[in-house]
Design an enzyme around this catalytic site. Structure first.
Site, short mmCIF file in Angstrom:
data_model
loop_
_atom_site.label_atom_id
_atom_site.label_comp_id
_atom_site.label_asym_id
_atom_site.label_seq_id
_atom_site.Cartn_x
_atom_site.Cartn_y
_atom_site.Cartn_z
N ASP A 95 1.14 -3.34 -2.19
CA ASP A 95 1.80 -3.17 -0.90
C ASP A 95 2.97 -4.14 -0.82
O ASP A 95 2.79 -5.36 -0.98
CB ASP A 95 0.82 -3.43 0.24
CG ASP A 95 -0.22 -2.32 0.38
OD1 ASP A 95 -0.16 -1.37 -0.41
OD2 ASP A 95 -1.09 -2.42 1.27
N ASP A 150 -3.68 9.22 6.85
CA ASP A 150 -4.26 7.97 7.32
C ASP A 150 -4.89 8.23 8.68
O ASP A 150 -4.17 8.62 9.62
CB ASP A 150 -3.18 6.89 7.43
CG ASP A 150 -2.39 6.75 6.13
OD1 ASP A 150 -2.99 6.89 5.06
OD2 ASP A 150 -1.17 6.52 6.20
#
Length: 257
Positions: free
Chosen positions: A8, A129
């Site tokens: 990330d 998500d």
């Protein structure tokens, strides 16, 4: 089952968030390229990159880091975060990225998803998500009324190559994957499902194997790799090709004698 380490990116650094909260980020490395190389050396056959700044801004921000990683490793890379236009997706592919992960536009611009799936077949992955079964968008800062399974079915019809399912309440928590939600999603579609969020141990990985026949073909691991709870090599041995349970035990004699 493919083990996919997550990297990330926030302001060019490798970080992890807790439940998608940008205010609860932890920096693990100032050099994402070194992290990528390490995961590949340990046996990763694919890497999962997220441009966290991009997810917030709605456009790619960490392009330098993404390009540097793509040039530094030999395995395919998938990238998500801020991909809201054809140009941004094309930009990624020009850098050598194999798959583009679309999230927000899947909810807000399904016609764009269809166009991209036609132009770049088998290169568009949908990132779903979910928060309590409903799809979150815009870097998880907003929650829609769209159900995760409903979106997955629609995206399959539009030509998506695969779906990455992340349970936000599990992400970055090491609380284990949401097996029930993954099972429901995999049952609804025929394209591959990649599990993401909450994996904390080999036990969690092995629990996902029960879903492999239903189409859960990969697992993204983030925080557990960075905290040392799991290594890429042991994860691959546990659930990857030639995994532990598929290797006959060495009994000291031939079982076929």
């Amino acid at each position: 089952m493919e083990v996919i380490p997550a990297i990330d990116l926030l302001e060019g650094r490798c970080v992890r968030l807790y439940q998608g909260d940008y205010d609860r980020s932890q920096v693990f490395s100032e050099n994402p390229v070194n992290v990528a190389k390490q995961w590949v050396e340990e046996g990763a056959t694919r890497l999962h990159l997220v441009d966290l700044d991009g997810a917030k801004a709605g456009k790619l921000v960490n392009l330098k880091a993404i390009e540097a990683i793509a040039q530094a490793v030999s395995v395919p890379i998938e990238v998500g975060g801020g991909l809201r236009t054809r140009d941004s997706v094309k930009q990624l592919f020009n850098l050598g990225v194999q798959w583009a992960i679309l999230g927000t536009v899947a909810v807000e611009q399904p016609q764009l998803v269809q166009q991209l799936c036609q132009e770049f077949p088998q290169q568009i992955i949908i990132g779903i998500d979910a928060r309590n079964g409903k799809v979150a968008t815009r870097g998880w800062l907003e929650t829609s009324e769209v159900l995760a399974t409903q979106l997955a079915v629609q995206m399959q019809e539009l030509g998506a190559a695969a779906v990455i399912y992340t349970d936000i309440h599990r992400d970055g928590t090491l609380a284990g994957p949401n097996l029930d939600a993954l099972r429901e999603l995999a049952a609804a579609i025929n394209i591959p499902v990649i599990a993401s969020g909450g994996v904390s141990s080999l036990t969690d990985l092995l629990s996902l194997l029960a879903l492999e026949p239903q189409g859960v073909t990969g697992v993204i691991i983030g925080r557990a790799l960075y905290t040392g709870d799991i290594s890429v090599s042991e994860a691959v041995r546990a659930v990857g090709s030639g995994r532990i349970q598929d290797i006959p035990p060495d009994l000291g004699f031939s079982a076929f004698a």
